[in-house]
Design a protein around this motif. Structure first.
Motif, PDB file in Angstrom:
ATOM      1  N   ASN A  33      43.188  36.744  25.752  1.00 22.15           N
ATOM      2  CA  ASN A  33      42.794  36.005  27.047  1.00 22.15           C
ATOM      3  C   ASN A  33      41.493  35.356  26.642  1.00 22.15           C
ATOM      4  OD1 ASN A  33      45.106  36.498  28.691  1.00 22.15           O
ATOM      5  ND2 ASN A  33      44.108  38.434  29.564  1.00 22.15           N
ATOM      6  N   SER A  34      41.103  34.261  27.520  1.00 20.42           N
ATOM      7  CA  SER A  34      39.648  33.447  27.196  1.00 20.42           C
ATOM      8  C   SER A  34      39.360  33.168  26.018  1.00 20.42           C
ATOM      9  CB  SER A  34      38.558  34.665  27.665  1.00 20.42           C
ATOM     10  OG  SER A  34      39.054  34.783  29.332  1.00 20.42           O
ATOM     11  N   GLU A  50      48.589  34.320  26.881  1.00 22.24           N
ATOM     12  CA  GLU A  50      48.844  34.563  27.970  1.00 22.24           C
ATOM     13  C   GLU A  50      49.971  35.353  28.567  1.00 22.24           C
ATOM     14  OE1 GLU A  50      46.173  34.459  29.750  1.00 22.24           O
ATOM     15  OE2 GLU A  50      44.798  32.783  29.110  1.00 22.24           O
ATOM     16  N   ARG A  82      46.246  28.165  33.544  1.00 24.33           N
ATOM     17  CA  ARG A  82      44.955  29.102  33.533  1.00 24.33           C
ATOM     18  C   ARG A  82      44.076  28.118  33.585  1.00 24.33           C
ATOM     19  NH1 ARG A  82      42.482  33.861  33.448  1.00 24.33           N
ATOM     20  NH2 ARG A  82      43.665  34.799  31.877  1.00 24.33           N
ATOM     21  N   CYS A  85      39.058  31.704  36.150  1.00 29.89           N
ATOM     22  CA  CYS A  85      39.626  33.007  36.503  1.00 29.89           C
ATOM     23  C   CYS A  85      41.049  32.865  37.017  1.00 29.89           C
ATOM     24  CB  CYS A  85      38.639  33.833  37.288  1.00 29.89           C
ATOM     25  SG  CYS A  85      38.659  33.091  38.969  1.00 29.89           S
ATOM     26  N   LYS A  87      44.935  32.522  36.800  1.00 30.25           N
ATOM     27  CA  LYS A  87      46.119  32.642  36.010  1.00 30.25           C
ATOM     28  C   LYS A  87      47.516  32.807  36.944  1.00 30.25           C
ATOM     29  CE  LYS A  87      48.403  35.489  32.657  1.00 30.25           C
ATOM     30  NZ  LYS A  87      48.388  36.666  31.682  1.00 30.25           N
TER      31      LYS A  87
END
Length: 140
Positions: A33-34, A50, A82, A85, A87
């Protein structure tokens, strides 16, 4: 990681990694993630991110003038969004945007995501998920 790196097959990148521009990822990579991915990045087949099996990925920014970035992921089971924050599914995203009176988000992101999904269907894009890898065939 610096610019113009090539990663081999079957790599896993943890959360919050940043890749520079002009990278190539081999097949069967998993991104946490991220992650921030630079320009001119080419994904290999069978990309997972994801928690889904990716068919196509599109990034959007500044839809509402805020500069926020949105990832639209068409995957084997639908569409994942996404945004910061958030998702969730396209429907979840649009419902949340409407509740927050962000009608442009709800309309533009839905239109773009559904157009991308339709393009994937029309072109028969599989992301390699319909192919058997050497590793899988050895296990059979």
């Amino acid at each position: 990681m610096g610019n113009r790196n090539t990663l081999g097959n079957s790599n896993t990148l943890g959360n919050w990694n940043t890749l520079g521009d002009d990278n190539t990822l081999g097949d069967d990579n998993m991104l946490g993630n991220s992650n921030t991915l630079g320009d001119c990045l080419k994904f290999g087949k069978r990309l997972q991110m994801e928690g889904v099996k990716v068919l196509a990925l599109m990034c959007m920014s500044n839809v509402d003038g805020s500069g926020r970035k949105i990832q639209v992921i068409v995957h084997t089971d639908g569409i994942l969004i996404r945004a910061g924050c958030f998702k969730g599914s396209l429907d979840e995203f649009c419902s949340k945007a409407k509740r927050e009176n962000k009608t442009r988000y709800a309309k533009v992101v839905r239109a773009a995501a559904e157009a991308l999904q339709q393009d994937v269907i029309e072109k028969g894009i599989t992301g390699g998920w319909d192919e058997v890898t050497e590793k899988e065939s050895e296990n059979d």
